[in-house]
Design a protein around this motif. Sequence first.
Motif, short mmCIF file in Angstrom:
data_model
loop_
_atom_site.label_atom_id
_atom_site.label_comp_id
_atom_site.label_asym_id
_atom_site.label_seq_id
_atom_site.Cartn_x
_atom_site.Cartn_y
_atom_site.Cartn_z
N ALA A 4 0.79 -1.06 -0.07
CA ALA A 4 0.22 0.05 0.00
C ALA A 4 0.75 1.29 -0.07
O ALA A 4 0.47 2.28 -0.46
N GLY A 21 -8.96 -7.79 -3.64
CA GLY A 21 -9.50 -6.94 -4.27
C GLY A 21 -10.49 -7.35 -5.28
O GLY A 21 -11.04 -6.33 -6.04
N GLU A 25 2.86 -1.31 -11.56
CA GLU A 25 3.38 -1.35 -9.91
C GLU A 25 4.92 -1.56 -10.21
O GLU A 25 5.74 -1.08 -9.63
N SER A 72 -6.82 -2.36 -3.40
CA SER A 72 -5.63 -2.31 -2.66
C SER A 72 -5.00 -3.44 -2.44
O SER A 72 -5.58 -4.56 -2.20
N ASP A 112 -2.31 -4.78 -0.98
CA ASP A 112 -1.05 -4.75 0.20
C ASP A 112 -0.60 -6.04 0.25
O ASP A 112 -0.84 -6.54 1.60
N SER A 156 -8.94 0.87 -8.45
CA SER A 156 -8.68 1.27 -7.09
C SER A 156 -8.51 0.21 -5.93
O SER A 156 -8.36 0.54 -4.69
#
Length: 426
Positions: A72, A232, A367, A340, A342, A338
């Motif tokens: 995150a 997600g 990423e 996340s 993490d 959107s």
Amino acid sequence: MAVHMSTVISRELGHITEHLSKLQPILSQHPLLYTISASQNTRSSDLSILVSSLQGLSHRSVGCLSAAIPSAGPSWRQHTSVSLAAFDERHATLFRSTIPGRKAVQVGRWHAMHKDAQPDHEEPALGESMPDWDNTMSRVYEGQALPVELESLRAADVHSILYFSDNAPEGLCSSLLKFRLATKLGLIGTSTPFVTGRPYTLFHNERIHSDGAVGVCLSSSARPAAYSVFPGLEAITRPMIVTDSDGNLVNSLDHANPSSLLLHAIKNHPAVAGSAQGISPDLRLYIGTLHQKANGHQELVQLSSIMSGDPSRGSIALDAEGAPAEGSLVQIFLLPPSASLDVLGEAQRHSGAPEPRLAFASTSLDEAEARSISEEVEDHGATVLEDTFLAASENGCIVSRSADGESERPWKCAVPGATMGLQWAA
């Protein structure tokens, strides 16, 4: 069970080498599995020091360069990480494979469905079936030699196989069909042309390779359990039965047109509904195979990316060796921009738990290529995940889990944030 597992993350080379030096007396006599994730701040001289330090921990080792672990906090992308797993030499066999695979299919995202659209020249047209995995693998395996280090192993003894590969692992996957009781997890190494000048960077003892695969076979009595996490994801349809499939094409769901079902589901999703721009070509869409458990719960066990579709033809094409078989229970999922992802935060929450974990995670190309030049980087010091081996790649991983004496058909998981792992009982 592993003799040792840990993942150390830091912006400072000294923090990582200090962690490694403390492990020297523990790991020197044991086969070692490792990964290195280099950030844009990792100098080539620092990378050389890390490789030398890891190879110095044990004279028997395999490893690869990996990508940053999804998190995150964007500043984590500017940290270097090293993951380690050392095994009892009586139950671990390292190997190097040069068995050739085949060129990977071009990976695609959702393609807007227009009747007059022409298929991408690098993707199969909707009417073209990809080779059936089972038939292809059975043909390849006939006469296919195992990596030489594995030839003397009894198939009944091996319970887990972990490996790092280039982007053509099909030949190795087919040879490993011999070990039907074993769960196989393979991480496709991160692309490294701008880091080392090699397409992939694999390590076997003191040698560096640009292709093939390296790995370890485990045969101890402590058999781990496989697990998977898909953070997600949002289901955008109800569960449906595959009523017609061929190659990598899904031709019918509940005897209905799957492309029309998909288009309707997308248009009614909150992320798309009412948008003046319409359906984004960057939507990440997947077909997930569900397993009906005895208690009535439906477990998501496999995901395949949807490459393209056309309502006029009905079929949707998957970025997979084969579509779910007729009779399979499936559901369509969307990964919102959107979401996340993490993975690191989740691993930190489990760090130090009595059940050691080894996991491969997928990260997105966005990423992996992200740069935070204008961002003030937070120095987290040295973060150590105890009893945890965690590595990631934007190229995904290959999964073949064993249950009831049989391994599932190998499949590629490249869903951003997805984690495929093994967990040992305390």
